[in-house]
Every structure is written in structure tokens, then in C-alpha cells.
Design a protein around this motif. Structure first.
Motif, PDB file in Angstrom:
ATOM      1  N   GLU A 257       9.335 -67.968  21.219  1.00 38.00           N
ATOM      2  CA  GLU A 257       7.812 -67.554  21.233  1.00 38.00           C
ATOM      3  C   GLU A 257       7.485 -68.260  19.727  1.00 38.00           C
ATOM      4  OE1 GLU A 257       5.268 -63.579  22.577  1.00 38.00           O
ATOM      5  OE2 GLU A 257       6.997 -63.845  23.479  1.00 38.00           O
ATOM      6  N   ARG A 258       7.755 -67.605  18.704  1.00 34.91           N
ATOM      7  CA  ARG A 258       7.013 -68.365  18.247  1.00 34.91           C
ATOM      8  C   ARG A 258       7.279 -69.568  17.638  1.00 34.91           C
ATOM      9  NH1 ARG A 258       9.374 -63.325  15.268  1.00 34.91           N
ATOM     10  NH2 ARG A 258      11.064 -64.322  14.183  1.00 34.91           N
ATOM     11  N   ARG A 259       8.954 -69.989  18.020  1.00 31.92           N
ATOM     12  CA  ARG A 259       9.270 -71.294  18.072  1.00 31.92           C
ATOM     13  C   ARG A 259       8.112 -72.774  18.824  1.00 31.92           C
ATOM     14  NH1 ARG A 259      11.700 -76.222  18.769  1.00 31.92           N
ATOM     15  NH2 ARG A 259      13.374 -76.383  17.085  1.00 31.92           N
ATOM     16  N   GLU A 260       8.320 -71.755  19.832  1.00 29.67           N
ATOM     17  CA  GLU A 260       7.425 -72.777  20.588  1.00 29.67           C
ATOM     18  C   GLU A 260       5.561 -72.930  20.589  1.00 29.67           C
ATOM     19  OE1 GLU A 260       6.722 -74.206  23.570  1.00 29.67           O
ATOM     20  OE2 GLU A 260       9.089 -74.250  22.915  1.00 29.67           O
ATOM     21  N   LYS A 261       5.039 -72.041  19.791  1.00 36.28           N
ATOM     22  CA  LYS A 261       3.272 -72.172  19.053  1.00 36.28           C
ATOM     23  C   LYS A 261       3.737 -73.373  18.216  1.00 36.28           C
ATOM     24  CE  LYS A 261       2.057 -67.414  20.701  1.00 36.28           C
ATOM     25  NZ  LYS A 261       2.273 -65.714  19.969  1.00 36.28           N
ATOM     26  N   ILE A 262       4.965 -72.778  16.881  1.00 31.39           N
ATOM     27  CA  ILE A 262       4.983 -73.485  15.570  1.00 31.39           C
ATOM     28  C   ILE A 262       4.817 -75.252  16.301  1.00 31.39           C
ATOM     29  CG2 ILE A 262       6.184 -74.211  13.623  1.00 31.39           C
ATOM     30  CD1 ILE A 262       6.459 -71.291  13.763  1.00 31.39           C
ATOM     31  N   VAL A 263       6.021 -75.562  17.197  1.00 30.20           N
ATOM     32  CA  VAL A 263       6.375 -76.941  17.123  1.00 30.20           C
ATOM     33  C   VAL A 263       4.642 -77.821  17.854  1.00 30.20           C
ATOM     34  CG1 VAL A 263       6.880 -76.872  19.552  1.00 30.20           C
ATOM     35  CG2 VAL A 263       7.935 -78.245  17.988  1.00 30.20           C
ATOM     36  N   GLN A 264       3.989 -76.578  18.595  1.00 27.54           N
ATOM     37  CA  GLN A 264       2.769 -77.655  18.387  1.00 27.54           C
ATOM     38  C   GLN A 264       1.622 -77.978  17.411  1.00 27.54           C
ATOM     39  OE1 GLN A 264       2.616 -77.846  21.782  1.00 27.54           O
ATOM     40  NE2 GLN A 264       4.213 -76.612  22.216  1.00 27.54           N
TER      41      GLN A 264
ATOM     42  N   VAL B 150      13.308 -77.138   9.818  1.00 26.93           N
ATOM     43  CA  VAL B 150      11.992 -76.746   9.314  1.00 26.93           C
ATOM     44  C   VAL B 150      11.274 -75.769  10.740  1.00 26.93           C
ATOM     45  CG1 VAL B 150      10.003 -76.786   8.253  1.00 26.93           C
ATOM     46  CG2 VAL B 150      11.513 -78.178   7.752  1.00 26.93           C
ATOM     47  N   VAL B 151      11.078 -76.386  11.837  1.00 26.16           N
ATOM     48  CA  VAL B 151      10.620 -75.715  12.804  1.00 26.16           C
ATOM     49  C   VAL B 151      11.202 -73.707  12.954  1.00 26.16           C
ATOM     50  CG1 VAL B 151       9.832 -75.243  15.423  1.00 26.16           C
ATOM     51  CG2 VAL B 151       9.546 -76.949  13.858  1.00 26.16           C
ATOM     52  N   ASP B 152      12.411 -74.436  13.177  1.00 27.24           N
ATOM     53  CA  ASP B 152      13.753 -73.189  13.007  1.00 27.24           C
ATOM     54  C   ASP B 152      13.560 -72.634  12.244  1.00 27.24           C
ATOM     55  OD1 ASP B 152      15.096 -74.283  15.719  1.00 27.24           O
ATOM     56  OD2 ASP B 152      16.328 -74.948  14.785  1.00 27.24           O
ATOM     57  N   TYR B 153      13.380 -72.322  10.537  1.00 25.15           N
ATOM     58  CA  TYR B 153      13.332 -71.688   9.561  1.00 25.15           C
ATOM     59  C   TYR B 153      11.962 -70.701  10.009  1.00 25.15           C
ATOM     60  CZ  TYR B 153      16.715 -74.612   6.908  1.00 25.15           C
ATOM     61  OH  TYR B 153      17.728 -75.713   6.164  1.00 25.15           O
ATOM     62  N   LEU B 154      10.732 -71.317  10.417  1.00 24.34           N
ATOM     63  CA  LEU B 154       9.756 -70.934  10.070  1.00 24.34           C
ATOM     64  C   LEU B 154      10.005 -69.153  11.401  1.00 24.34           C
ATOM     65  CD1 LEU B 154       6.951 -73.474   9.087  1.00 24.34           C
ATOM     66  CD2 LEU B 154       8.369 -72.007   7.882  1.00 24.34           C
TER      67      LEU B 154
END
Length: 349
Positions: A307-314, A89-93
Motif C-alpha cells: 500500500e505504501r509502495r503504491e503511494k510512493i511510486v506515484q 529505491v521505491v522498495d527501500y522506502l
């Protein structure tokens, strides 16, 4: 008249729908998905994720299933499944799937969708299931015995597509037999009980197949895949370990030089350039220069996504909320469809 099940016929239908999508996106419902068996990689990104985002932004009704039940078609454990689903889901977003526009849900949380298996199984013969080439290929690749779930995998996929009245499914050529099974089930149900389900078109993608770093199919199990979730450093390390060959002059020749050509293809797709041109530029620079070009192309292409992934996974709560909301919506749709099916079959008491 071409054979209905032929590739040419499928391509013709796909092309017609591609054209119609430009003017009538709202009349289409897309269903596609992934098995959460590990991290999504560049093959998934260029093969399907880019297309999903494009269809979503066009205004198509887009649905993405995380096919967790299908993990056990050819595996004996669900050990890492929670982590795999979360990261999927993180990858999708990170890649641009918008949960406001696209319903993301999991197989196991939508029981009424899975209940469609019972009437659907009565509409296909054992012989039809056994001669499905995709199932055979998947069984051979896994080295696992043919389970009942793997044998009926195409029927399960028909449930995924038809429960939400999906009428387009982005596919590669090798997945067309699954679409054929779905259409057989839809037609036979409609003929036997009354019209409930739409005709489905396999939307053939024009994206070239991205090979793994060793020239074989990109696969987690081969260890030749660059994951979307990898850091720039991890990506550089993996590419550095990739095999080339003893010839210093870099040329694009997939037949004779599969490893070198796979690296050039990766750099070409990520940078939007012709791999032959890249080969000419590298020339006598050898494997070291080739790997440098590939690393820069991949890391450049995926810098923003990572970069987006790093924010979302938090924010794990946000991810769990998206899954819960998608499952709630999918359950409402599945309930409505199952009610229609039971009514058509005369099973309302």
C-alpha cells in the motif's frame, strides 16, 4: 585460539557487536547494498531489509549503496538499469528505509569512491583474489566468463565499505570472505601508510534463509521469487503455479520434500509461525490448501508495504531527489576520505 578467518571467530565477533549495538549504536557505521539486476524479493526483505531498518532505528549511521557498476561484473547489458534503480529505491522506502536517516546512493555517481580501487588493488595479490570462494560461486552461477571486474569484485566492495569508514556490514555466512578481503586491505593500508581505515565486522544475521518456491535458493533468474512489488493477485498466481508433489498429506521435510517444505517455510516466516505446525494443520488438505495458506500469509504480511509502495511510486520526482541527495552526500564523504588517503600516501602536491 581459533583461526582468525574461521566462522567461529566471525560469529564470536558478530555476537559481541550485536550486544554492543544495544548500548552504543552511535559508534557504528553500516554499509550494505544491492545490485540493481531486477526487483527485490522476499529473500531480500527477510534477509537484509528488515535488519537495515532495525539498525537505522537503533541510531546506527546507515548507508545503502545501489551497486550499479557491479551489474556489469557478470552481465553484458545495462538495458533495464534505470527502471531497476528507481524501483529499488521505491522498495527501500516502502519497507521502512528513511532517507533522512539512511544515505542511499549509486556506485557510478561517486567517482572518488571508485578511485580507491587503485591503491587498494596494490594491497592484494592475484592469488588472494583467485581463491575467493564467493567470486567463484558467483561466476559459476552466472555462466559468464571471469571478467577483471568480477575478479576484483571483493576489492570494489572494500571501497564501498571503507570510503564511509563503515565498521559493520550485515552478511550471511557465504559473504564472510568479502569481509576478510576488506579487513586485509584496511590493515595493510594502515600498516603501510598510516591509520585511516577501521576494522570491519561482518554482522551475521540470525534470519533463516528463505528458499525460493521450488526449494532452491530464491533468485530472480530461477523464476522462483516473490517480488515485493508484486500485487496480491500476481503473488497468488505465482504461488498457484508452484510445484508440490504427489503426496496429499502435507509434512515438513526439507530433504525429501523440498518444494512442499519451501512453501511451508515461506508461510512460516511471513506469519511468524513454525512451518511444522502449519503442516500439521493442513494435513490431508493437500497442495491446494497449502498454497492457500501460503498466499494468505504472504499477502497479509506485505499488504501495508505494498500500500505504501503504491503511494510512493506515484511521485517519481521524489525518488530522483532522494538519489540525487544521497549521491551528493556520498561524494562529500568520498572526497574527504580520498584526501586522507592521498595525504597518508604522501601524494599531496
Amino acid at each position: 585460539m581459533p583461526n582468525e578467518g574461521s566462522y567461529d571467530t566471525a560469529l564470536e565477533r558478530s555476537n559481541r557487536v550485536h550486544e554492543d549495538l544495544k548500548v552504543n549504536p552511535g559508534k557504528y557505521t553500516m554499509l550494505t547494498g544491492d545490485r540493481p539486476t531486477g526487483r527485490l524479493h522476499l529473500g531480500h526483505y527477510f534477509g537484509t531489509l528488515v535488519d537495515r531498518v532495525r539498525l537505522q532505528e537503533m541510531g546506527v549511521h546507515t548507508n545503502v549503496i545501489i551497486a550499479d557498476y557491479q551489474v556489469i561484473t557478470d552481465r553484458d547489458t545495462t538495458k533495464a538499469i534505470q527502471d531497476n534503480v528507481f524501483n529499488m529505491v521505491v522498495d527501500y522506502l516502502a519497507c521502512g528505509i528513511d532517507p533522512e536517516k539512511t544515505m542511499i546512493f549509486t556506485h557510478s555517481a561517486v567517482p572518488e569512491e571508485n578511485q580507491l580501487m587503485l591503491p587498494f588493488l596494490s594491497l592484494v595479490s592475484e592469488a588472494e583474489l583467485e581463491r575467493n570462494p564467493t567470486v567463484k560461486a558467483e561466476q559459476e552461477a552466472s555462466g559468464h566468463e571471469l571478467t577483471g571486474l568480477l575478479l576484483t569484485y571483493p576489492v570494489h566492495q572494500a571501497c564501498d565499505i571503507l570510503f564511509c569508514k563503515g565498521n559493520i556490514v550485515p552478511v550471511g555466512r557465504d559473504q564472510l570472505p568479502h569481509i576478510e578481503v576488506t579487513n586485509k586491505i584496511a590493515r595493510r593500508f594502515n600498516k603501510r601508510y598510516g591509520k585511516v581505515f577501521p576494522e570491519v565486522t561482518g554482522l551475521l544475521t540470525s534470519t533463516p534463509l528463505l528458499p525460493g518456491l521450488d526449494g532452491r535458493k530464491m533468485s530472480k533468474s530461477y523464476g522462483n521469487a516473490i517480488s515485493i512489488s508484486m500485487t496480491a493477485e500476481e503473488t497468488a498466481k505465482l504461488i498457484k503455479k508452484a510445484k508440490t508433489d504427489s503426496e496429499r498429506n502435507i509434512t515438513f521435510d526439507p530433504e525429501s520434500r523440498p518444494e512442499v517444505s519451501a512453501l511451508l517455510t515461506t508461510a512460516g516466516i511471513c506469519s511468524g509461525r513454525d512451518p511444522r505446525e502449519l503442516a500439521d494443520e493442513i494435513g490431508m488438505g493437500g497442495g491446494g490448501q497449502l498454497k492457500k495458506v501460503v498466499t494468505e500469509a504472504v499477502n497479509g504480511r506485505f499488504a501495508e508495504i505494498r500500500e505504501r509502495r503504491e503511494k510512493i511510486v506515484q511521485d517519481p520526482d521524489y525518488i530522483h531527489d532522494i538519489i540525487a541527495d544521497g549521491n551528493r552526500r556520498a561524494n562529500a564523504i568520498a572526497h574527504e576520505t580520498l584526501c586522507e588517503v592521498r595525504e597518508a600516501m604522501g601524494m599531496v602536491y
